[in-house]
Design a protein around this motif. Sequence first.
Motif, PDB file in Angstrom:
ATOM      1  N   ASP A   1      -3.257   5.715   4.823  1.00  0.00           N
ATOM      2  CA  ASP A   1      -2.947   4.290   4.995  1.00  0.00           C
ATOM      3  C   ASP A   1      -3.539   3.757   6.299  1.00  0.00           C
ATOM      4  N   ASN A   2      -4.092   4.642   7.120  1.00  0.00           N
ATOM      5  CA  ASN A   2      -4.734   4.196   8.357  1.00  0.00           C
ATOM      6  C   ASN A   2      -6.241   4.405   8.295  1.00  0.00           C
TER       7      ASN A   2
ATOM      8  N   TYR B   1       0.836  -1.202   0.000  1.00  0.00           N
ATOM      9  CA  TYR B   1       0.000   0.000   0.000  1.00  0.00           C
ATOM     10  C   TYR B   1       0.866   1.245   0.000  1.00  0.00           C
TER      11      TYR B   1
ATOM     12  N   ASP C   1      -5.513   0.849  13.422  1.00  0.00           N
ATOM     13  CA  ASP C   1      -4.229   1.402  13.861  1.00  0.00           C
ATOM     14  C   ASP C   1      -4.366   2.338  15.063  1.00  0.00           C
TER      15      ASP C   1
ATOM     16  N   ARG D   1      -7.002  -0.482   2.641  1.00  0.00           N
ATOM     17  CA  ARG D   1      -7.060   0.919   3.083  1.00  0.00           C
ATOM     18  C   ARG D   1      -7.223   1.831   1.887  1.00  0.00           C
TER      19      ARG D   1
HETATM   20 MG    MG Z   1      -0.714   2.038   9.703  1.00  0.00          MG
END
Ligand code: MG
Length: 493
Positions: free
Chosen positions: A254-255, A79, A264, A185
Motif C-alpha cells: 500500500d506504500n 485500498y 509515504d 498504489r
Molecule cells: Mg501508507
Amino acid sequence: MAQGVLPVFQFDNSYARLPDRFFASVYPEPVDGPKLLKFNAALAAELGVEADLSDPTRLAATLAGNVVPQGAVPLAMAYAGHQFGNFVPQLGDGRAILLGEVVDSKGRRRDIQLKGAGPTPFSRRGDGRAALGPVLREYIVSEAFAALGLPATRALAAVATGEQVYRERVEQGAVFVRVAASHVRVGTFQFFAARGDNEGVRTLADYVIDRHYPELKTKENPYLALLDAVAARQAALIARWLGVGFIHGVMNTDNMTISGETIDFGPCAFLDEYDPMKVFSSIDQQGRYAYRNQPGIGQWNIARLSECLLPLLDADEDKAVDAANGVLKRFGETFQAEWVAIFRQKMGLFSSIDKDGDLIQALLGVLHEGQADFTLAFRRLADAAEGRDEAFLACFSAREKAVEWLASWRARLEAETQSGAERAAAMRAVNPAVIARNHRVEEAIAAANYGDLSFFERLMQALEKPYEERPEFADYMTPPKPEERVTRTFCGT
Ligand code: MG
Ligand code: AMP
C-alpha cells in the motif's frame, strides 16, 4: 488586516468520476486552531494554485481542511495491502482525504491530499490525525528528494491543527498537504482483486494507463505493458534510493505507487555509515525492509501486483503466469542495470566494462568494513579524482583497504581519457554533499515541538542545493557525532 482571498485551485477530479466503490466521499473534520507552518509557494505556482501569502490564517484554514475550496470533491480512496508480508483486504485512506486534482503548468495531473484531516470510513481504530513530527519529517524528506532529483510525492504545506493527538505520548496535531502524480498504489489493485472484482481491476488499470502510461494504450497487450512499465519504474526508483543511501522503512504494497513516485515517508532515513543490513524503523523487527532488501521487496510487491492483473494478461491462465514471470525477471534485470549505471557514475566512470560491478562491490565492502559514511565517502572520492586522497581516506576507521581500493580504481580509470577535473565535476553532480541526515531531521522536529521552527527552516535551506558545498551549511554535511546518532525512527503515525 484585510482578509485575503481563499486559495483557488483549478480542480478537475478524475478519480471522483470512477465508480462509487473506489472511494468514500468524506469531508475533512475542522480543527481548533489551524496555523500555517510552511507553505511551498514555488510548488503552488507550478500547480496553478492562487494563494494569498499575506493572509496565512485563511490559507491555513483551507490547508487544514476547515474550509473546503471550491471545486473540490473530497474523498478517501479504498485500498488493501500487504503489511510486512501479511495481507489486509481493507486499509484505505484512514486519515488522508483527497481534495481533488489539478493539472500543473507542464500538463501533468496531480493529486492534492490532506494527510491527517480527520476520520474516514477507513479509519478502523485510528483517529484520522497526524502528529507534528511525522508531518515535518515527510515535508523535509519529500522536498529533499525533489532537490536530489528523485521521483517522489511533494510537500505543498504543513499546518498545525492546534489540537493534541495521542500516540506513545501526547503530541501536537498537524496536517500535511501532499501532492502526488496520483495516490494509486499496488494495494489499490489488491483491493479489487481480493474481492474477485475483475471489472474493478480492469477499470483501475484503464484509469492508470490513461493517467500515467498513455503511450501503452496502443500496445498489443496494454495490461502486460502496464505491469512491465510499473515494474521498470519501481526497479529504477529503488536503484536510485540505493544510490543515495535511502531506506524507505515501510515498503508495504500500500506504500508503493503505480506512478513510480516514492510515497509515504514514515520511518525512513538515509544511511550515515554504510551498512547494507541497516534498518531504522522501530516496527521492522525482522529487518524485512533493510537497505539491501529493498530491491527484493520491490520485486515481491510487483509479484503481488501481477497476481491482481493475471485475469487481464491472458485468457489462458498458464500463459498469464508465464507473462507475469517474464515481468518479474525483467524487474531484476532492470534493477541490476540501473544500479550498476548509478554506481558507475558515483565512482566517476564514463565508460562501462563488465568488471565494474566487482569494483562497486569491492568499494561497498571497504565502506562497510571501514564504517565509512556513505554520502561523505562518495563526495570525497571526487577529491581523489583530482589527486587529493586525504579526505576520502579519512572517512575510514582503518585506511589500508581503502588505499588498496583506490589503486584498483585508478587502474580502471586508465581506460578513460577524461581529466581529473572533468571527472570530479561529474561526480559532484551525482554524489550529494547534503542529505536529510536523520539526526538533523530529529533535531528540527524536537525544536518544532517546542515551537521553534528555525532548525526546520535552516535544514530546508541546506537541502535546497544538495550537490553544492556551501560553507554556510558545512555543518549539514558531516555525519552525526556519537551522541547525536539516531538509531531508531518511530513510525509515529
Ligand atoms: Mg501508507
Ligand atoms: P501508513 O502507515 O501511513 O502507510 O498507513 C497504513 C494504514 O493505516 C492506512 O490505511 C492508513 O490510512 C491507516 N492509518 C495510519 N494512521 C492512521 C490514523 N491515525 N488514523 C486512521 N488511520 C490511520
